[in-house]
Design a protein around this motif. Structure first.
Motif, mmCIF file in Angstrom:
data_model
loop_
_atom_site.group_PDB
_atom_site.id
_atom_site.type_symbol
_atom_site.label_atom_id
_atom_site.label_comp_id
_atom_site.label_asym_id
_atom_site.label_seq_id
_atom_site.Cartn_x
_atom_site.Cartn_y
_atom_site.Cartn_z
ATOM 1 N N THR A 62 51.593 48.107 48.550
ATOM 2 C CA THR A 62 52.125 47.810 47.062
ATOM 3 C C THR A 62 50.701 47.412 46.417
ATOM 4 O O THR A 62 50.353 48.232 45.126
ATOM 5 C CB THR A 62 53.127 46.754 46.972
ATOM 6 O OG1 THR A 62 54.234 46.922 47.590
ATOM 7 C CG2 THR A 62 53.268 46.639 45.294
ATOM 8 N N TYR A 63 49.947 46.690 46.827
ATOM 9 C CA TYR A 63 48.481 46.462 46.307
ATOM 10 C C TYR A 63 47.581 47.980 46.110
ATOM 11 O O TYR A 63 46.971 48.276 45.091
ATOM 12 C CB TYR A 63 47.919 45.597 47.175
ATOM 13 C CG TYR A 63 46.308 45.271 46.620
ATOM 14 C CD1 TYR A 63 46.336 44.547 45.073
ATOM 15 C CD2 TYR A 63 45.181 45.543 46.964
ATOM 16 C CE1 TYR A 63 45.050 44.121 44.570
ATOM 17 C CE2 TYR A 63 43.931 45.131 46.553
ATOM 18 C CZ TYR A 63 43.941 44.822 45.370
ATOM 19 O OH TYR A 63 42.451 44.425 44.901
ATOM 20 N N MET A 64 47.924 48.530 47.365
ATOM 21 C CA MET A 64 47.017 49.909 47.252
ATOM 22 C C MET A 64 47.398 50.772 46.204
ATOM 23 O O MET A 64 46.642 51.467 45.665
ATOM 24 C CB MET A 64 46.740 50.301 48.591
ATOM 25 C CG MET A 64 45.926 51.452 48.843
ATOM 26 S SD MET A 64 46.303 52.993 48.236
ATOM 27 C CE MET A 64 45.064 54.112 49.018
ATOM 28 N N SER A 102 49.044 50.098 43.486
ATOM 29 C CA SER A 102 48.527 49.497 42.374
ATOM 30 C C SER A 102 47.285 49.552 41.777
ATOM 31 O O SER A 102 46.805 50.318 40.464
ATOM 32 C CB SER A 102 48.699 47.961 42.308
ATOM 33 O OG SER A 102 49.828 47.627 42.478
ATOM 34 N N LEU A 103 46.152 50.003 42.822
ATOM 35 C CA LEU A 103 44.860 50.266 42.656
ATOM 36 C C LEU A 103 44.747 51.498 42.158
ATOM 37 O O LEU A 103 44.042 52.207 41.445
ATOM 38 C CB LEU A 103 44.023 50.037 43.767
ATOM 39 C CG LEU A 103 43.952 48.468 44.247
ATOM 40 C CD1 LEU A 103 43.025 48.435 45.443
ATOM 41 C CD2 LEU A 103 43.074 47.608 43.063
ATOM 42 N N TRP A 141 58.575 50.361 42.788
ATOM 43 C CA TRP A 141 57.426 50.201 42.381
ATOM 44 C C TRP A 141 57.104 49.467 40.962
ATOM 45 O O TRP A 141 56.335 48.981 40.761
ATOM 46 C CB TRP A 141 56.570 51.747 42.403
ATOM 47 C CG TRP A 141 56.404 52.288 43.618
ATOM 48 C CD1 TRP A 141 56.211 51.577 44.748
ATOM 49 C CD2 TRP A 141 56.460 53.525 43.935
ATOM 50 N NE1 TRP A 141 55.858 52.667 46.083
ATOM 51 C CE2 TRP A 141 55.929 53.780 45.208
ATOM 52 C CE3 TRP A 141 56.311 54.688 43.156
ATOM 53 C CZ2 TRP A 141 55.633 55.158 45.821
ATOM 54 C CZ3 TRP A 141 56.028 55.968 43.885
ATOM 55 C CH2 TRP A 141 55.795 56.220 45.076
ATOM 56 N N ALA A 199 53.010 44.143 51.405
ATOM 57 C CA ALA A 199 52.471 43.732 50.080
ATOM 58 C C ALA A 199 50.813 44.484 50.171
ATOM 59 O O ALA A 199 50.430 44.900 48.712
ATOM 60 C CB ALA A 199 51.908 42.209 50.312
ATOM 61 N N ALA A 200 50.099 44.835 51.120
ATOM 62 C CA ALA A 200 49.087 45.819 51.115
ATOM 63 C C ALA A 200 49.116 46.907 50.681
ATOM 64 O O ALA A 200 48.381 47.567 49.681
ATOM 65 C CB ALA A 200 48.619 45.569 52.674
ATOM 66 N N VAL A 251 53.454 48.193 40.069
ATOM 67 C CA VAL A 251 52.596 49.257 40.211
ATOM 68 C C VAL A 251 52.846 50.142 39.096
ATOM 69 O O VAL A 251 51.559 50.859 38.761
ATOM 70 C CB VAL A 251 53.245 49.939 41.624
ATOM 71 C CG1 VAL A 251 52.263 51.353 41.776
ATOM 72 C CG2 VAL A 251 52.924 49.446 43.014
#
Length: 124
Positions: free
Chosen positions: A77-79, A81-82, A26, A74-75, A31
């Motif tokens: 990880t992005y979530m 991160s949000l 992470w 990637a999705a 993240v």
């Protein structure tokens, strides 16, 4: 414990179910934000108490939505991160996904020794 916060080992020990490998992943994906992000073998990251609380909260969200985050995409990880960004900005994250509803908070949001509270709720 050092004066600048916690080591990665201490963060993992205080976060049930979190492995050093997951923490490292992470962090490498952006993240999580350690105080220092030294690269390479033998380097030591340090974590503020607030970011350690973010780590614990992100781990709880990932655990609550387990099937959703089992694969490293990637999705996902992005979530995450949000989730981390919202926790840093507001101190709280809420989400409902199918039968699972979760709320995690860093309490108090600006305290150097922030703790994580969680109120998971399984919809029936």
């Amino acid at each position: 414990m050092n004066t600048s916060g916690m080591s990665s080992t201490e963060v993992c020990e205080r976060t049930p179910g979190l492995t050093y490998r997951q923490l490292d992943h992470w962090t490498r994906m952006g993240v999580l934000l350690p105080d220092n992000d030294d690269q390479g073998s033998g380097s030591h990251r340090s974590w503020s108490y607030r970011e350690a609380a973010v780590v614990a909260a992100v781990a709880k969200v990932a655990d609550a939505f387990g099937a959703l985050f089992q694969r490293r995409t990637a999705a996902n990880t992005y979530m995450l991160s949000l989730v981390a960004a919202e926790l840093r900005a507001t101190g709280t994250y809420r989400r409902r996904e199918g039968p699972v509803s979760i709320e995690v908070s860093i309490d108090p949001p600006d305290d150097d020794e922030a703790m994580v509270g969680m109120s998971p709720e399984r919809a029936r």
